[in-house]
Design a protein around this motif. Structure first.
Motif, PDB file in Angstrom:
ATOM      1  N   PHE A   1      -6.913  -6.864  -7.330  1.00  0.00           N
ATOM      2  CA  PHE A   1      -6.531  -6.954  -6.055  1.00  0.00           C
ATOM      3  C   PHE A   1      -7.385  -7.840  -5.359  1.00  0.00           C
ATOM      4  N   GLN A   2      -7.190  -8.339  -3.758  1.00  0.00           N
ATOM      5  CA  GLN A   2      -8.224  -9.658  -3.810  1.00  0.00           C
ATOM      6  C   GLN A   2      -9.336  -9.562  -3.692  1.00  0.00           C
TER       7      GLN A   2
ATOM      8  N   ALA B   1     -12.164  -8.197  -7.332  1.00  0.00           N
ATOM      9  CA  ALA B   1     -13.158  -6.736  -6.520  1.00  0.00           C
ATOM     10  C   ALA B   1     -13.263  -6.059  -7.651  1.00  0.00           C
TER      11      ALA B   1
ATOM     12  N   ASP C   1      -2.674  -8.045  -5.540  1.00  0.00           N
ATOM     13  CA  ASP C   1      -3.278  -8.959  -3.648  1.00  0.00           C
ATOM     14  C   ASP C   1      -3.384  -9.678  -3.596  1.00  0.00           C
TER      15      ASP C   1
ATOM     16  N   LYS D   1       0.651  -1.480   0.099  1.00  0.00           N
ATOM     17  CA  LYS D   1      -0.068  -0.205   0.240  1.00  0.00           C
ATOM     18  C   LYS D   1       0.606   1.128  -0.295  1.00  0.00           C
TER      19      LYS D   1
END
Length: 252
Positions: free
Chosen positions: A84-85, A88, A163, A45
């Motif tokens: 994204f994990q 998303a 991620d 991040k």
């Protein structure tokens, strides 16, 4: 190439990243690994500007993230893809509309150009045309991840952040996604950074691996070097299971 130089990040006086330095190279799958609470998510991040570091530098091909003005940051966002994990994807948008979204936000392409680019990316990740107008809820988890990859690369990024890309996927599908990430990284010479705790991924596609422990960089090397490492903390993390202990023994 992304260079992280001696960065420190703390929250309410608690140091989460403690003078971390690492280099993430183009054309390689660079992995950040470590136990929960090790600082790997905060590092990622921080690298994409969601956290402002207390000290140190984050350089994108020599450009200091901290020195970038609004215009420069927007240009950098144009160069960054994000997986994204959990994918998303936007539930209210079709597969095609999800892939269109970054282009509508960050490009000046015509509608025809966006359509051609979206189709190319969906075909590249092997999403069949019959799926393009379906909603995310109507396709499998593996297909959702592929669509998310197509969305992440639609702006032809120089840098790709992933991620936990295999979160929620079965082992067979995870291998397919790993191979796709590796292929795209090499094919387009992308600087890919993957936050993961998936041991299969680490040993399959980890060109450069940064292992964090308690906010510090404990070890850095390749998937080939990790097998022969005598770093006790690294071995305790990577080869915790009996299966992976046997893998290590078989390689020695």
């Amino acid at each position: 190439m992304i260079e992280v130089k001696d960065i420190v990040k703390s929250f309410d006086g608690n140091v989460v990243l403690d003078h971390v330095s690492a280099t993430f190279r183009d054309g390689e799958v660079n992995m950040i690994i470590g136990q929960s609470g090790s600082g790997k998510t905060v590092l990622m991040k921080s690298m994409i500007g969601l956290h402002e570091v207390d000290s140190g530098q984050i350089l994108y091909d020599g450009r200091d993230l901290a020195d970038m003005r609004h215009k420069d940051i927007r240009m950098l966002h144009r160069e960054v893809g994000m997986l994204f994990q959990g994918s998303a994807l936007f539930d209210s948008m079709s597969v095609m509309e999800n892939v269109f979204f970054p282009m509508e936000m960050f490009s000046h392409m015509t509608r025809e150009e966006m359509q051609a680019r979206a189709e190319f990316c969906l075909q590249r990740v092997e999403i069949p045309e019959r799926v393009w107008n379906l909603m995310p809820s109507e396709i499998s988890g593996g297909q959702q991840k592929r669509v998310a990859i197509a969305r992440a690369i639609v702006l032809d990024p120089k840098y790709l952040f992933c991620d936990e890309p295999n979160s929620g996927l079965d082992p067979k599908t995870s291998l397919v996604i790993d191979a796709l990430i590796q292929d795209i990284t090499r094919e387009y010479n992308i600087c890919t950074v993957v936050n993961s705790h998936d041991m299969n991924s680490i040993l399959e596609i980890g060109d450069n691996i940064v292992f964090l422990k308690n906010g510090k960089k404990e070890w850095e090397g390749s998937r080939h070097e990790i097998i022969k490492s005598d770093n006790e903390a690294l071995n305790d993390f990577v080869f915790a299971s009996e299966l992976f202990k046997k893998v290590k023994e078989a390689q020695l």
